[in-house]
Write an enzyme that holds these catalytic residues in place. Structure first.
Site, PDB file in Angstrom:
ATOM      1  N   GLU A 100      43.750  48.252 101.497  1.00  0.00           N
ATOM      2  CA  GLU A 100      44.448  49.415 100.946  1.00  0.00           C
ATOM      3  C   GLU A 100      44.354  49.488  99.429  1.00  0.00           C
ATOM      4  O   GLU A 100      44.150  48.480  98.758  1.00  0.00           O
ATOM      5  CB  GLU A 100      45.930  49.333 101.350  1.00  0.00           C
ATOM      6  CG  GLU A 100      46.113  49.464 102.856  1.00  0.00           C
ATOM      7  CD  GLU A 100      47.531  49.186 103.333  1.00  0.00           C
ATOM      8  OE1 GLU A 100      47.974  49.884 104.248  1.00  0.00           O
ATOM      9  OE2 GLU A 100      48.189  48.271 102.803  1.00  0.00           O
ATOM     10  N   CYS A 340      54.796  47.198  95.574  1.00  0.00           N
ATOM     11  CA  CYS A 340      54.362  45.807  95.391  1.00  0.00           C
ATOM     12  C   CYS A 340      54.765  44.953  96.584  1.00  0.00           C
ATOM     13  O   CYS A 340      55.919  44.974  97.008  1.00  0.00           O
ATOM     14  CB  CYS A 340      55.040  45.178  94.178  1.00  0.00           C
ATOM     15  SG  CYS A 340      54.541  45.848  92.637  1.00  0.00           S
TER      16      CYS A 340
HETATM   17  N1  SAH Z   1      47.798  37.818  93.994  1.00  0.00           N
HETATM   18  C1  SAH Z   1      48.022  38.496  92.751  1.00  0.00           C
HETATM   19  C2  SAH Z   1      47.865  39.977  92.891  1.00  0.00           C
HETATM   20  C3  SAH Z   1      48.932  40.652  93.731  1.00  0.00           C
HETATM   21  S1  SAH Z   1      49.883  41.558  92.630  1.00  0.00           S
HETATM   22  C4  SAH Z   1      49.354  38.089  92.183  1.00  0.00           C
HETATM   23  O1  SAH Z   1      50.106  37.423  92.867  1.00  0.00           O
HETATM   24  O2  SAH Z   1      49.637  38.386  91.036  1.00  0.00           O
HETATM   25  C5  SAH Z   1      51.259  41.866  93.493  1.00  0.00           C
HETATM   26  C6  SAH Z   1      52.510  41.708  92.683  1.00  0.00           C
HETATM   27  O3  SAH Z   1      53.560  42.072  93.555  1.00  0.00           O
HETATM   28  C7  SAH Z   1      52.749  40.263  92.265  1.00  0.00           C
HETATM   29  O4  SAH Z   1      53.349  40.208  91.004  1.00  0.00           O
HETATM   30  C8  SAH Z   1      53.743  39.792  93.302  1.00  0.00           C
HETATM   31  O5  SAH Z   1      54.567  38.769  92.805  1.00  0.00           O
HETATM   32  C9  SAH Z   1      54.519  41.051  93.600  1.00  0.00           C
HETATM   33  N2  SAH Z   1      55.101  41.048  94.937  1.00  0.00           N
HETATM   34  C10 SAH Z   1      54.626  40.411  96.021  1.00  0.00           C
HETATM   35  N3  SAH Z   1      55.430  40.611  97.075  1.00  0.00           N
HETATM   36  C11 SAH Z   1      56.439  41.402  96.638  1.00  0.00           C
HETATM   37  C12 SAH Z   1      57.591  41.969  97.259  1.00  0.00           C
HETATM   38  N4  SAH Z   1      57.870  41.735  98.517  1.00  0.00           N
HETATM   39  N5  SAH Z   1      58.401  42.744  96.510  1.00  0.00           N
HETATM   40  C13 SAH Z   1      58.124  42.989  95.230  1.00  0.00           C
HETATM   41  N6  SAH Z   1      57.043  42.495  94.584  1.00  0.00           N
HETATM   42  C14 SAH Z   1      56.225  41.693  95.267  1.00  0.00           C
END
Ligand code: SAH
Length: 349
Positions: A100, A340
């Site tokens: 996605e 996110c």
């Molecule tokens: N793997 C990379 C790229 C993904 S970015 C990373 O971890 O940075 C996705 C962002 O969304 C990251 O900052 C992660 O911490 C955040 N994220 C992941 N799951 C989430 C959730 N359930 N609610 C809010 N943010 C979340």
């Protein structure tokens, strides 16, 4: 055509394209023409390559030089935020390979959030992508085509690209950086390097490589928990690359590249929003040249809940009061499972 095998024009640098065109006895300038057709004019087909003789276009089509992502569907909320679902041909085991990308809108920005992997090998406990089976890295052209496909459909331009979709960008370092360079190239979309952000859960060797290469793009690190003893409980990557070492390399980034970085912080009540976590977060933020992007939890894994408006705003204000540059990013796209941490190939509920 004597090509010695498959050659895909998309996702290639101009020098790779030159090598290819010279190899098939075409003039060198075809490389720049092809690069611009693909990355600047966002051509949807070889038929748009009007400066190429028809016979050349046909031979390129025969060798599969212009593959396309399959656009399965998209969902759009009233705000204009839209999530697109793409597919690649099934793998050898016949399993579907879907991923996605999300179009985000805010006052003065239009941002596309793209995926770098099919699923993810990490298993951050709050992230829905982590629950999917991992099915490999995306190729460079599959990364940039998410951007081009969305722009073609929406017929609007964008201001930013963030590598914050499915996957861990630094587990696909080469293809991710190649994609960022193509998006940044003056003969392509010419997006400013500071309008492209790569986000990592904390893959230290990737950050080191990023520093070593003096990459011009923004770096974001998903901090998510400020306690070295507890971060590993919500992010298993912390056991491999512990917070203390991560912070050392984060400081090295700001020093050697003379730039600020971004920490992302998913707010989870009962897990990382208490007074001691707040104190620890402030201490970290003061010790690294950074800004902190707060994201309210968007999933309900493990029975965790999203913070209330009051909880997020008091956490946010406490950071501001402590002089930390903080932002509450909210959760655009939540109604279509596009915020996110929600990218898990599900439709809007
Ligand atoms: N793997 C990379 C790229 C993904 S970015 C990373 O971890 O940075 C996705 C962002 O969304 C990251 O900052 C992660 O911490 C955040 N994220 C992941 N799951 C989430 C959730 N359930 N609610 C809010 N943010 C979340």
């Amino acid at each position: 055509m004597k090509t010695g095998g498959d050659f895909i024009l998309k996702g290639k640098s101009q020098s790779e394209l030159e090598e290819f065109f010279l190899g098939i006895e075409q003039p060198r300038y075809r490389a720049r023409q092809a690069f611009q057709r693909i990355n600047k004019h966002l051509s949807a087909s070889l038929d748009d390559f009007s400066e190429f003789p028809i016979s050349l276009r046909q031979s390129l089509a025969e060798i599969g030089a212009f593959p396309e992502l399959q656009w399965l569907q998209s969902q759009r909320e009233a705000s204009g935020v839209e999530k697109a679902l793409f597919a690649l041909p099934d793998d050898r085991a016949g399993r579907a390979r879907r991923f996605e990308a999300v179009w985000l809108v805010s006052e003065n920005r239009r941002t596309i959030c793209i995926s770098s992997q099919l699923g993810c090998t990490l298993n951050c406990s709050f992230c829905a992508t982590g629950t999917l089976e991992f099915r490999g890295n995306l190729e460079t052209w599959q990364i940039v085509d998410q951007v081009y496909e969305l722009i073609r459909r929406r017929k609007e331009t964008i201001s930013n690209v963030v590598f914050m979709g499915m996957g861990e960008p630094f587990h696909n370092y080469e293809n991710v950086l190649r994609a960022a360079r193509i998006l940044h190239h003056p003969d392509g979309m010419n997006l400013g390097a500071r309008h492209i952000t790569i986000s990592t859960a904390g893959v230290i060797p990737g950050i080191e490589r990023f520093i070593q290469n003096r990459e011009p793009f923004n770096l974001a690190i998903s901090l998510n928990h400020p306690d070295p003893e507890q971060r590993g409980e919500i992010m298993d990557i912390d056991r491999k690359y512990p917070l203390r070492e991560l912070l050392i390399v984060a400081r090295r980034f700001t020093r050697e590249l003379d730039r600020r970085l971004t920490f992302e912080y998913v707010m989870i009540p009962g897990v990382n929003m208490g007074p001691s976590e707040l104190r620890q977060l402030i201490k970290i933020a003061r010790s690294v040249r950074c800004k902190v992007n707060l994201i309210p939890l968007n999933t309900d894994l493990h029975g965790w809940r999203r913070p209330t408006e009051e909880e997020s705003s008091s956490f946010y204000s406490a950071l501001l009061d402590a002089g930390v540059m903080a932002f509450n990013r909210g959760s655009p796209g939540r109604s279509i499972n596009g915020a996110c941490g929600m990218l898990a190939l599900k439709s809007a509920s």
